[in-house]
Design a protein around this motif. Sequence first.
Motif, PDB file in Angstrom:
ATOM      1  N   SER A  30       1.022  -1.009  -0.063  1.00  0.00           N
ATOM      2  CA  SER A  30      -0.025  -0.080  -0.233  1.00  0.00           C
ATOM      3  C   SER A  30       0.739   1.071   0.208  1.00  0.00           C
ATOM      4  N   GLN A  31       1.958   1.133   0.698  1.00  0.00           N
ATOM      5  CA  GLN A  31       2.953   2.205   0.741  1.00  0.00           C
ATOM      6  C   GLN A  31       3.318   2.400  -0.724  1.00  0.00           C
ATOM      7  N   GLU A  32       3.894   1.530  -1.691  1.00  0.00           N
ATOM      8  CA  GLU A  32       4.376   1.729  -2.880  1.00  0.00           C
ATOM      9  C   GLU A  32       3.494   2.176  -3.704  1.00  0.00           C
ATOM     10  N   TRP A  33       1.861   1.798  -3.731  1.00  0.00           N
ATOM     11  CA  TRP A  33       1.103   2.099  -4.229  1.00  0.00           C
ATOM     12  C   TRP A  33       0.749   3.662  -4.426  1.00  0.00           C
ATOM     13  N   GLY A  34       0.747   3.939  -2.814  1.00  0.00           N
ATOM     14  CA  GLY A  34       0.390   5.546  -2.723  1.00  0.00           C
ATOM     15  C   GLY A  34       1.678   6.209  -3.257  1.00  0.00           C
ATOM     16  N   LEU A  35       2.964   5.713  -3.438  1.00  0.00           N
ATOM     17  CA  LEU A  35       3.780   6.468  -4.216  1.00  0.00           C
ATOM     18  C   LEU A  35       3.792   6.603  -5.728  1.00  0.00           C
ATOM     19  N   ILE A  36       3.040   5.286  -6.064  1.00  0.00           N
ATOM     20  CA  ILE A  36       2.873   5.148  -7.701  1.00  0.00           C
ATOM     21  C   ILE A  36       1.784   6.167  -8.104  1.00  0.00           C
ATOM     22  N   MET A  37       0.594   6.283  -7.074  1.00  0.00           N
ATOM     23  CA  MET A  37      -0.457   7.278  -7.430  1.00  0.00           C
ATOM     24  C   MET A  37       0.005   8.651  -7.405  1.00  0.00           C
ATOM     25  N   THR A  38       0.921   9.063  -6.548  1.00  0.00           N
ATOM     26  CA  THR A  38       1.338  10.227  -6.458  1.00  0.00           C
ATOM     27  C   THR A  38       1.923  10.879  -7.701  1.00  0.00           C
ATOM     28  N   ALA A  39       2.551   9.806  -8.305  1.00  0.00           N
ATOM     29  CA  ALA A  39       3.250  10.225  -9.698  1.00  0.00           C
ATOM     30  C   ALA A  39       2.472  10.103 -10.968  1.00  0.00           C
ATOM     31  N   THR A  40       1.231   9.703 -10.551  1.00  0.00           N
ATOM     32  CA  THR A  40       0.255   9.628 -11.711  1.00  0.00           C
ATOM     33  C   THR A  40      -0.619  10.770 -12.016  1.00  0.00           C
ATOM     34  N   GLU A  41      -1.024  11.300 -12.968  1.00  0.00           N
ATOM     35  CA  GLU A  41      -2.045  12.055 -13.577  1.00  0.00           C
ATOM     36  C   GLU A  41      -3.124  11.449 -14.224  1.00  0.00           C
ATOM     37  N   PHE A  42      -4.420  11.982 -14.068  1.00  0.00           N
ATOM     38  CA  PHE A  42      -5.572  11.285 -14.741  1.00  0.00           C
ATOM     39  C   PHE A  42      -5.812  12.399 -15.801  1.00  0.00           C
ATOM     40  N   GLU A  43      -6.295  11.860 -17.015  1.00  0.00           N
ATOM     41  CA  GLU A  43      -6.793  12.807 -18.222  1.00  0.00           C
ATOM     42  C   GLU A  43      -7.996  12.214 -18.756  1.00  0.00           C
ATOM     43  N   ILE A  44      -8.714  12.865 -19.501  1.00  0.00           N
ATOM     44  CA  ILE A  44      -9.926  12.295 -20.299  1.00  0.00           C
ATOM     45  C   ILE A  44      -9.374  12.405 -21.601  1.00  0.00           C
ATOM     46  N   GLU A  45      -9.168  11.268 -22.362  1.00  0.00           N
ATOM     47  CA  GLU A  45      -8.929  11.015 -23.643  1.00  0.00           C
ATOM     48  C   GLU A  45     -10.217  11.132 -24.509  1.00  0.00           C
ATOM     49  N   HIS A  46     -10.192  11.774 -25.561  1.00  0.00           N
ATOM     50  CA  HIS A  46     -11.232  12.228 -26.445  1.00  0.00           C
ATOM     51  C   HIS A  46     -12.733  12.671 -25.577  1.00  0.00           C
ATOM     52  N   ALA A  47     -12.294  13.603 -24.616  1.00  0.00           N
ATOM     53  CA  ALA A  47     -13.391  14.327 -23.884  1.00  0.00           C
ATOM     54  C   ALA A  47     -14.599  15.063 -24.629  1.00  0.00           C
ATOM     55  N   ASP A  48     -14.228  15.284 -25.861  1.00  0.00           N
ATOM     56  CA  ASP A  48     -15.387  15.998 -26.720  1.00  0.00           C
ATOM     57  C   ASP A  48     -16.229  15.066 -27.261  1.00  0.00           C
ATOM     58  N   ASP A  49     -15.927  13.673 -27.240  1.00  0.00           N
ATOM     59  CA  ASP A  49     -16.712  12.665 -27.729  1.00  0.00           C
ATOM     60  C   ASP A  49     -17.266  11.807 -26.756  1.00  0.00           C
ATOM     61  N   PRO A  50     -18.762  12.058 -26.435  1.00  0.00           N
ATOM     62  CA  PRO A  50     -19.382  11.078 -25.344  1.00  0.00           C
ATOM     63  C   PRO A  50     -19.123   9.447 -25.534  1.00  0.00           C
ATOM     64  N   ASP A  51     -19.064   9.177 -26.760  1.00  0.00           N
ATOM     65  CA  ASP A  51     -18.893   7.613 -26.995  1.00  0.00           C
ATOM     66  C   ASP A  51     -17.742   7.057 -26.748  1.00  0.00           C
ATOM     67  N   ASP A  52     -16.641   7.769 -27.139  1.00  0.00           N
ATOM     68  CA  ASP A  52     -15.130   7.361 -26.817  1.00  0.00           C
ATOM     69  C   ASP A  52     -14.400   7.895 -25.750  1.00  0.00           C
ATOM     70  N   ALA A  53     -15.094   9.092 -25.006  1.00  0.00           N
ATOM     71  CA  ALA A  53     -14.266   9.354 -23.925  1.00  0.00           C
ATOM     72  C   ALA A  53     -14.099   8.333 -22.904  1.00  0.00           C
ATOM     73  N   ARG A  54     -12.748   8.371 -22.508  1.00  0.00           N
ATOM     74  CA  ARG A  54     -12.303   7.652 -21.278  1.00  0.00           C
ATOM     75  C   ARG A  54     -11.330   8.161 -20.577  1.00  0.00           C
ATOM     76  N   ILE A  55     -11.162   7.655 -19.126  1.00  0.00           N
ATOM     77  CA  ILE A  55     -10.306   8.142 -18.390  1.00  0.00           C
ATOM     78  C   ILE A  55      -8.805   7.319 -18.561  1.00  0.00           C
ATOM     79  N   VAL A  56      -7.845   8.273 -18.745  1.00  0.00           N
ATOM     80  CA  VAL A  56      -6.625   7.401 -18.959  1.00  0.00           C
ATOM     81  C   VAL A  56      -5.635   7.862 -17.949  1.00  0.00           C
ATOM     82  N   ALA A  57      -4.589   7.149 -17.592  1.00  0.00           N
ATOM     83  CA  ALA A  57      -3.465   7.228 -16.653  1.00  0.00           C
ATOM     84  C   ALA A  57      -2.258   7.895 -17.550  1.00  0.00           C
ATOM     85  N   ASP A  58      -1.854   9.026 -17.080  1.00  0.00           N
ATOM     86  CA  ASP A  58      -0.662   9.568 -17.389  1.00  0.00           C
ATOM     87  C   ASP A  58       0.480   9.190 -16.404  1.00  0.00           C
TER      88      ASP A  58
END
Length: 155
Positions: A30-58
């Motif tokens: 869980s400590q390692e996971w916390g570090l991993i999540m701290t270094a991760t950003e989330f974006e929404i790919e294809h946000a302008d398209d309701p059918d193809d939009a999805r959350i992706v991890a940067d």
Amino acid sequence: MSEWTDAIVGERMTVDNQFNDRVVASRFSSQEWGLIMTATEFEIEHADDPDDARIVADTSSLPAIMPELENVRSQVAAMGGAPSQGSAGGAGGSGGILGSIKSALGLDGGSGGGDGVDPEELEAAERLVQAYADELQAHLEDVGKWEQVRIAYQE
């Protein structure tokens, strides 16, 4: 764009709790996971398209923190905990918590960056983070907030 993530803090806490079993079953503590999540950003790919939009991890920042996972393992082992799977021991030159922070920030005089990055471990972290992103999106859809979040991301 951080406003969209600020708006779903409560939903993320719910997903964190639901996702905990996946973390426990993974190669990461869980400590390692916390570090991993701290270094991760989330974006929404294809946000302008309701059918193809999805959350992706940067995960572009993950390689920089991956060597720190060994420091976390070493510290857990030094405190009497069992080293997590994948720990090879012999990390050498641990500087405790301050040393870990300095190393993560690139202030330890080392070369930093991609040194000591296990490609298999990096791939496992990337897969787990994307699985989290998929679960977060599914949760947002289930509670009827996905469309609102998708639109907020675009603003």
